[in-house]
Design a protein around this motif. Sequence first.
Motif, PDB file in Angstrom:
ATOM      1  N   PRO A 155      31.667  37.810   1.106  1.00  0.00           N
ATOM      2  CA  PRO A 155      31.404  39.232   0.817  1.00  0.00           C
ATOM      3  C   PRO A 155      31.844  40.167   1.943  1.00  0.00           C
ATOM      4  CG  PRO A 155      29.454  37.886   0.373  1.00  0.00           C
ATOM      5  CD  PRO A 155      30.447  36.997   1.076  1.00  0.00           C
ATOM      6  N   SER A 156      32.172  41.387   1.559  1.00  0.00           N
ATOM      7  CA  SER A 156      32.560  42.418   2.530  1.00  0.00           C
ATOM      8  C   SER A 156      32.469  43.776   1.857  1.00  0.00           C
ATOM      9  CB  SER A 156      34.006  42.182   2.981  1.00  0.00           C
ATOM     10  OG  SER A 156      34.504  43.292   3.697  1.00  0.00           O
ATOM     11  N   GLN A 170      37.653  43.884  13.500  1.00  0.00           N
ATOM     12  CA  GLN A 170      36.431  44.586  13.895  1.00  0.00           C
ATOM     13  C   GLN A 170      36.520  44.923  15.383  1.00  0.00           C
ATOM     14  OE1 GLN A 170      33.746  45.680  11.966  1.00  0.00           O
ATOM     15  NE2 GLN A 170      33.255  46.779  13.851  1.00  0.00           N
ATOM     16  N   ARG A 224      32.959  46.957   4.356  1.00  0.00           N
ATOM     17  CA  ARG A 224      33.808  47.734   5.258  1.00  0.00           C
ATOM     18  C   ARG A 224      35.212  47.155   5.424  1.00  0.00           C
ATOM     19  NH1 ARG A 224      29.008  48.836   6.043  1.00  0.00           N
ATOM     20  NH2 ARG A 224      28.796  46.614   5.643  1.00  0.00           N
ATOM     21  N   THR A 225      35.297  45.865   5.712  1.00  0.00           N
ATOM     22  CA  THR A 225      36.602  45.317   6.090  1.00  0.00           C
ATOM     23  C   THR A 225      37.568  45.382   4.914  1.00  0.00           C
ATOM     24  OG1 THR A 225      35.401  43.855   7.570  1.00  0.00           O
ATOM     25  CG2 THR A 225      37.723  43.364   7.225  1.00  0.00           C
ATOM     26  N   PRO A 245      28.550  46.750  14.161  1.00  0.00           N
ATOM     27  CA  PRO A 245      29.674  46.544  13.233  1.00  0.00           C
ATOM     28  C   PRO A 245      29.273  46.792  11.783  1.00  0.00           C
ATOM     29  CG  PRO A 245      28.816  44.424  14.024  1.00  0.00           C
ATOM     30  CD  PRO A 245      28.112  45.498  14.810  1.00  0.00           C
ATOM     31  N   LEU A 246      27.959  46.742  11.504  1.00  0.00           N
ATOM     32  CA  LEU A 246      27.418  46.861  10.145  1.00  0.00           C
ATOM     33  C   LEU A 246      27.890  45.665   9.305  1.00  0.00           C
ATOM     34  CD1 LEU A 246      27.872  50.711   9.542  1.00  0.00           C
ATOM     35  CD2 LEU A 246      25.872  49.545  10.500  1.00  0.00           C
ATOM     36  N   PRO A 247      27.218  45.235   8.266  1.00  0.00           N
ATOM     37  CA  PRO A 247      26.035  45.874   7.717  1.00  0.00           C
ATOM     38  C   PRO A 247      24.806  45.675   8.602  1.00  0.00           C
ATOM     39  CG  PRO A 247      26.440  43.789   6.595  1.00  0.00           C
ATOM     40  CD  PRO A 247      27.596  44.003   7.520  1.00  0.00           C
ATOM     41  N   ARG A 275      39.592  36.845   4.592  1.00  0.00           N
ATOM     42  CA  ARG A 275      38.276  36.464   5.142  1.00  0.00           C
ATOM     43  C   ARG A 275      37.868  35.150   4.515  1.00  0.00           C
ATOM     44  NH1 ARG A 275      33.107  40.362   5.640  1.00  0.00           N
ATOM     45  NH2 ARG A 275      34.380  41.027   7.398  1.00  0.00           N
ATOM     46  N   HIS A 320      36.602  37.942  14.557  1.00  0.00           N
ATOM     47  CA  HIS A 320      36.794  39.069  13.628  1.00  0.00           C
ATOM     48  C   HIS A 320      37.640  40.112  14.371  1.00  0.00           C
ATOM     49  CE1 HIS A 320      36.268  41.920  10.526  1.00  0.00           C
ATOM     50  NE2 HIS A 320      34.955  41.888  10.359  1.00  0.00           N
TER      51      HIS A 320
HETATM   52  N1   CP Z   1      31.782  44.853   9.856  1.00  0.00           N
HETATM   53  C1   CP Z   1      32.108  44.111   8.776  1.00  0.00           C
HETATM   54  O1   CP Z   1      32.833  43.130   8.871  1.00  0.00           O
HETATM   55  O2   CP Z   1      31.538  44.550   7.624  1.00  0.00           O
HETATM   56  P1   CP Z   1      31.786  43.888   6.192  1.00  0.00           P
HETATM   57  O3   CP Z   1      31.180  42.506   6.226  1.00  0.00           O
HETATM   58  O4   CP Z   1      31.097  44.803   5.213  1.00  0.00           O
HETATM   59  O5   CP Z   1      33.271  43.805   5.960  1.00  0.00           O
END
Ligand code: CP
Length: 305
Positions: A48-49, A132, A51-52, A263-265, A101, A129
């Motif tokens: 899952p992602s 990031q 942002r990236t 970096p979130l989430p 990913r 990563h």
């Molecule tokens: N920072 C980051 O990698 O967020 P996602 O997992 O939402 O891509």
Amino acid sequence: MKHLIDPTDLTVQEIDDILDLAIDIINDKEKYQDACKRKKLATLFFEPSTRTRLSFEAAMMELGGNVLGFSSADSSSTAKGESVGDTIRTVGCYADIIAMRHPKEGAPLLGSFVSDVPIINAGDGGHNHPTQTLTDLLTIKREKGRLNNFTIGLCGDLKFGRTVHSLIKALSRYEGIKYVLISPNELRVPEYIITEVFKKNNIEYKEVTTMEEVMDELDIIYMTRVQKERFFNEADYIRLKDTYILDKSKLKTAKPDLSILHPLPRVNEISTDVDSDPRACYFRQALNGKYVRMALIMTLLEVTV
Ligand code: CP
């Protein structure tokens, strides 16, 4: 052809060039709107992602290019047993560049061995990563005006947090940075980071277990989520998940120009009452992720305007 698998695949000069390009894009977006016209980016996300994946796709769209891909292994032929290598070879027939990913450490590297197009590691297990990291570096550069001479606290799950491993590796090549590693004993940084990065390069670091004892020393605090998906035992996750919660009260001793990154989430590790503090950078950081990925795509495709 160049891939980006590990942050150290890029020299310091190449990183600085990518950050400068990202800043130029921020300052003159129109200049770049057709930079990747007729180019295609494939996003292959086996994990899952938000942002990236979406920032990669937005980045390619803002460069005038197109995107294709999948957001889970279930919706690709991986579910039928196809190997990573065969998937990459196939997608390379349809796209000019691939962001991938995968939950298995080293999967993007394996893909790069057979790929005819550049592969970007968009996160491999608890390992690396690198995009990031480019996002974090651009954020530090924009917030602090420099990438040297500061004290950074890295807080939370330093064992499984791939963003932490990549950021330490990248920052270790800049001067005058002190590292404060804030984690429970069970979630300390892997030993290879201590020996191969800090000790080998004579870099100043210390390990502590509370953020309160070091808050007044920090120029940057980099909060991280406890990585539920990497735990073997749910009871351990539940015991450790709320070890650190940054809230207004914990910022009382912080510097007025502290930069708060994540970096979130996020789950619980930064209270939402911190969001309105001007020192909270994490949503600006998410936006920087789009611009730095635009710069990276252009660099790997060797596109200039
Ligand atoms: N920072 C980051 O990698 O967020 P996602 O997992 O939402 O891509």
